[in-house]
Write a protein that holds these residues in place. Structure first.
Motif, PDB file in Angstrom:
ATOM      1  N   HIS A  20      23.705 -22.227 -27.685  1.00 28.96           N
ATOM      2  CA  HIS A  20      22.536 -21.430 -27.497  1.00 28.96           C
ATOM      3  C   HIS A  20      21.700 -21.279 -28.676  1.00 28.96           C
ATOM      4  CE1 HIS A  20      21.243 -17.540 -25.733  1.00 28.96           C
ATOM      5  NE2 HIS A  20      21.097 -16.976 -26.837  1.00 28.96           N
ATOM      6  N   CYS A  23      19.398 -24.061 -29.498  1.00 31.54           N
ATOM      7  CA  CYS A  23      18.305 -23.993 -28.442  1.00 31.54           C
ATOM      8  C   CYS A  23      17.282 -23.161 -29.111  1.00 31.54           C
ATOM      9  CB  CYS A  23      18.709 -23.410 -26.990  1.00 31.54           C
ATOM     10  SG  CYS A  23      19.419 -24.918 -26.189  1.00 31.54           S
ATOM     11  N   GLU A  24      17.691 -21.967 -29.453  1.00 34.42           N
ATOM     12  CA  GLU A  24      16.944 -21.002 -30.104  1.00 34.42           C
ATOM     13  C   GLU A  24      16.236 -21.385 -31.369  1.00 34.42           C
ATOM     14  OE1 GLU A  24      19.385 -17.458 -30.775  1.00 34.42           O
ATOM     15  OE2 GLU A  24      18.803 -16.780 -28.686  1.00 34.42           O
ATOM     16  N   LYS A  36      14.500 -23.664 -24.279  1.00 33.56           N
ATOM     17  CA  LYS A  36      15.337 -22.150 -24.432  1.00 33.56           C
ATOM     18  C   LYS A  36      16.720 -22.521 -23.729  1.00 33.56           C
ATOM     19  CE  LYS A  36      11.113 -19.506 -24.362  1.00 33.56           C
ATOM     20  NZ  LYS A  36      10.378 -18.503 -23.902  1.00 33.56           N
ATOM     21  N   THR A  39      17.013 -22.876 -20.188  1.00 34.33           N
ATOM     22  CA  THR A  39      16.131 -23.914 -19.327  1.00 34.33           C
ATOM     23  C   THR A  39      16.918 -24.678 -18.492  1.00 34.33           C
ATOM     24  OG1 THR A  39      14.863 -23.937 -21.281  1.00 34.33           O
ATOM     25  CG2 THR A  39      14.457 -25.698 -19.683  1.00 34.33           C
TER      26      THR A  39
END
Length: 79
Positions: A20, A23-24, A36, A39
């Protein structure tokens, strides 16, 4: 399947929270676009993951929900 969950299930990243965060921070791309955490990933997508200075590109083969350690290697192919 969400990208953060796929990275965890395929064991490319150890924990979903780390996936997570990756991705951020913009370290994960799907088909050349920044991903994101929510996604969606489909079979045939190309995912690029930046680990430090190295970038790894993989192609998604399957998006299984529950997999064993041995089956997790069959979820993707390194390009």
């Amino acid at each position: 399947m969400r990208i953060d969950k796929f990275l965890k299930n395929s064991r490319l990243i150890k924990r979903r929270t780390l996936a997570h965060q990756a991705c951020e921070r913009g370290r994960v791309k799907i088909n050349g676009k920044a991903a994101k955490p929510g996604t969606q990933v489909n079979e045939g997508d190309v995912i690029e993951i930046q680990f430090g200075n190295n970038t790894t590109a993989i192609e998604v083969i399957s998006t299984a929900e529950n997999v064993s350690k041995q089956e997790s290697r069959e979820m993707y192919r390194i390009k």
